[in-house]
Motif scaffolding. Sequence first.
Motif, PDB file in Angstrom:
ATOM      1  N   UNK A  15      51.427  35.412 107.215  1.00 28.34           N
ATOM      2  CA  UNK A  15      50.542  36.581 107.197  1.00 28.34           C
ATOM      3  C   UNK A  15      50.318  37.181 108.581  1.00 28.34           C
ATOM      4  N   UNK A  16      50.020  36.346 109.558  1.00 27.70           N
ATOM      5  CA  UNK A  16      49.731  36.856 110.903  1.00 27.70           C
ATOM      6  C   UNK A  16      50.900  36.666 111.858  1.00 27.70           C
ATOM      7  N   UNK A  17      52.095  36.470 111.304  1.00 28.00           N
ATOM      8  CA  UNK A  17      53.258  36.121 112.119  1.00 28.00           C
ATOM      9  C   UNK A  17      54.340  37.184 112.079  1.00 28.00           C
ATOM     10  N   UNK A  18      54.736  37.594 110.890  1.00 26.06           N
ATOM     11  CA  UNK A  18      55.881  38.494 110.744  1.00 26.06           C
ATOM     12  C   UNK A  18      55.547  39.925 111.168  1.00 26.06           C
ATOM     13  N   UNK A  19      56.402  40.497 112.007  1.00 27.48           N
ATOM     14  CA  UNK A  19      56.308  41.919 112.343  1.00 27.48           C
ATOM     15  C   UNK A  19      57.442  42.710 111.714  1.00 27.48           C
ATOM     16  N   UNK A  20      58.483  42.019 111.250  1.00 25.78           N
ATOM     17  CA  UNK A  20      59.623  42.705 110.651  1.00 25.78           C
ATOM     18  C   UNK A  20      60.185  41.857 109.522  1.00 25.78           C
ATOM     19  N   UNK A  21      60.387  42.487 108.363  1.00 20.77           N
ATOM     20  CA  UNK A  21      60.983  41.824 107.201  1.00 20.77           C
ATOM     21  C   UNK A  21      62.044  42.741 106.621  1.00 20.77           C
ATOM     22  N   UNK A  22      63.280  42.252 106.579  1.00 21.59           N
ATOM     23  CA  UNK A  22      64.395  43.014 106.027  1.00 21.59           C
ATOM     24  C   UNK A  22      65.023  42.217 104.897  1.00 21.59           C
ATOM     25  N   UNK A  23      65.161  42.864 103.741  1.00 22.78           N
ATOM     26  CA  UNK A  23      65.763  42.233 102.565  1.00 22.78           C
ATOM     27  C   UNK A  23      66.903  43.119 102.085  1.00 22.78           C
ATOM     28  N   UNK A  24      68.107  42.570 102.087  1.00 23.17           N
ATOM     29  CA  UNK A  24      69.289  43.327 101.701  1.00 23.17           C
ATOM     30  C   UNK A  24      69.965  42.663 100.499  1.00 23.17           C
ATOM     31  N   UNK A  25      70.305  43.468  99.507  1.00 19.46           N
ATOM     32  CA  UNK A  25      71.102  43.021  98.366  1.00 19.46           C
ATOM     33  C   UNK A  25      70.463  41.877  97.585  1.00 19.46           C
ATOM     34  N   UNK A  26      69.163  41.949  97.420  1.00 18.64           N
ATOM     35  CA  UNK A  26      68.449  41.036  96.533  1.00 18.64           C
ATOM     36  C   UNK A  26      67.869  41.878  95.406  1.00 18.64           C
ATOM     37  N   UNK A  27      68.315  41.689  94.162  1.00 10.20           N
ATOM     38  CA  UNK A  27      67.914  42.590  93.058  1.00 10.20           C
ATOM     39  C   UNK A  27      66.458  42.405  92.633  1.00 10.20           C
ATOM     40  N   UNK A  28      65.541  42.953  93.418  1.00 10.01           N
ATOM     41  CA  UNK A  28      64.109  42.804  93.136  1.00 10.01           C
ATOM     42  C   UNK A  28      63.669  43.647  91.947  1.00 10.01           C
ATOM     43  N   UNK A  29      64.397  44.719  91.653  1.00 14.12           N
ATOM     44  CA  UNK A  29      64.150  45.626  90.517  1.00 14.12           C
ATOM     45  C   UNK A  29      62.697  46.113  90.495  1.00 14.12           C
ATOM     46  N   UNK A  30      61.922  45.691  89.485  1.00 13.13           N
ATOM     47  CA  UNK A  30      60.588  46.273  89.282  1.00 13.13           C
ATOM     48  C   UNK A  30      59.466  45.475  89.924  1.00 13.13           C
ATOM     49  N   UNK A  31      59.762  44.315  90.494  1.00 16.41           N
ATOM     50  CA  UNK A  31      58.710  43.452  91.008  1.00 16.41           C
ATOM     51  C   UNK A  31      58.982  43.083  92.456  1.00 16.41           C
ATOM     52  N   UNK A  32      58.026  43.412  93.330  1.00 16.25           N
ATOM     53  CA  UNK A  32      58.131  43.043  94.732  1.00 16.25           C
ATOM     54  C   UNK A  32      57.251  41.827  95.015  1.00 16.25           C
ATOM     55  N   UNK A  33      57.572  41.066  96.059  1.00 22.03           N
ATOM     56  CA  UNK A  33      56.711  39.929  96.407  1.00 22.03           C
ATOM     57  C   UNK A  33      55.294  40.400  96.702  1.00 22.03           C
ATOM     58  N   UNK A  34      54.291  39.856  96.034  1.00 20.26           N
ATOM     59  CA  UNK A  34      52.901  40.271  96.294  1.00 20.26           C
ATOM     60  C   UNK A  34      52.437  39.908  97.697  1.00 20.26           C
ATOM     61  N   UNK A  35      53.237  39.125  98.407  1.00 20.02           N
ATOM     62  CA  UNK A  35      52.890  38.731  99.775  1.00 20.02           C
ATOM     63  C   UNK A  35      52.961  39.895 100.747  1.00 20.02           C
ATOM     64  N   UNK A  36      53.827  40.867 100.490  1.00 19.74           N
ATOM     65  CA  UNK A  36      54.106  41.911 101.473  1.00 19.74           C
ATOM     66  C   UNK A  36      52.839  42.629 101.951  1.00 19.74           C
ATOM     67  N   UNK A  37      51.952  43.089 101.075  1.00 25.72           N
ATOM     68  CA  UNK A  37      50.744  43.752 101.580  1.00 25.72           C
ATOM     69  C   UNK A  37      49.815  42.835 102.371  1.00 25.72           C
TER      70      UNK A  37
END
Length: 390
Positions: A150-172
């Motif tokens: 939560x207080x660590x990541x400044x950049x998150x890149x996700x490529x070619x992972x079929x997330x479709x309609x649901x994103x990780x609730x962690x992102x916000x």
Amino acid sequence: MCRLHACYKDYAQLAQHVPVLIGQLSAATSLTSLTLSSKDIQQLGTLKWAHQVAQQHKSARKHSQPSAAQPHPGRQQRPAGHDKWYRGQYAAFAADSRHQVYWIPDWLATAPGLKKLAIQPPTASAGSSRWPSFNPCLPACLWLHPKPWASKLTSLEVHNVPLTATLPPTIPRLVQLKTLALVACCLQPSAVEQLFKGLAKGAPRLQVLILSQNDLWQLPQEDWHALLELQELDLSSNQLILLPAGMSQLTTLTALHLQHNQLPSVPAHLSTLWNLSHLDLSHNWLSGLRDTPHFSALLSSWRQLRVLRLENVSDKRGGLKLPAELQQCEGLRELTLGHQFSLDWSSLQLLSCCKALHVLGLAAMSGATVPFDVSMMLSKLRHKLQVVWD
């Protein structure tokens, strides 16, 4: 690219090796960014998920098993090796499921300086794997626990992972996140709407958002105020035909990538993007801006423009003619106009007034008949203007 799964046959073997990995990561004080193979992340997720299901199965069987004194009537004896599928053959478990699991382990966060995380497809040189190929069309679940990140990541890149309609609730909940890239993730409009709603709760304050190559056909109408600090927005390689009015709130935006969409026009409400310095409208259905009569007014608002790309924006309905207001973009350094069906060459005369222009892109236009006066003008500017024909 970091390879994680090695030769782990099951989750227990991975768990035994985790203390060693934690020790190595804790000592890697100079590690600030980490790129992971999406295949490894998926295989780790399969191990963890199958381990949890196996534990649940064993627990349920333990509680439901009758005592030896009173055997369950009619219950057949299980053949030997019945639970082997749960213990070792995790690949089959994922292959028969209705979704895929990708897991970013919590212990990766033990690297003290790690702030940037990327998930990329494995390269060809990564070698073959004993694991079977998974169905790329199955929707994916990305496990990312918020507490260590939560207080660590400044950049998150996700490529070619079929997330479709649901994103990780962690992102916000990643309060320090400044850059978020979800590229070629088969995102549906509902997923983007879910993301905006999460960001609207106050954190994080993104500066770069990349949603390219997702075949999105529409964008959220609301919650654009969650991106008030956004500086770069990449919506390229989708199927957008409209840009919502909420985008007018992105007044801090400096770069907007809209190439390879299906936009028939450029909306007037983008005139509020006063700080825009990089705009790419290439490969859209703009018919030479025939249906955007207010484009001149837009250019008057974009005084900070440095790069303007208008490749392949004309067709038989309308050729591209540069508006005179382009001269008001005094800092314009790069202009690309290649791959046009039809180009009004005489309108290029105004480029002689663009004092800061250094690069003029005319790719795939070398076979066109250039008027003599335009040719002479370009010749006179060759000492400061690079014309790219290829």
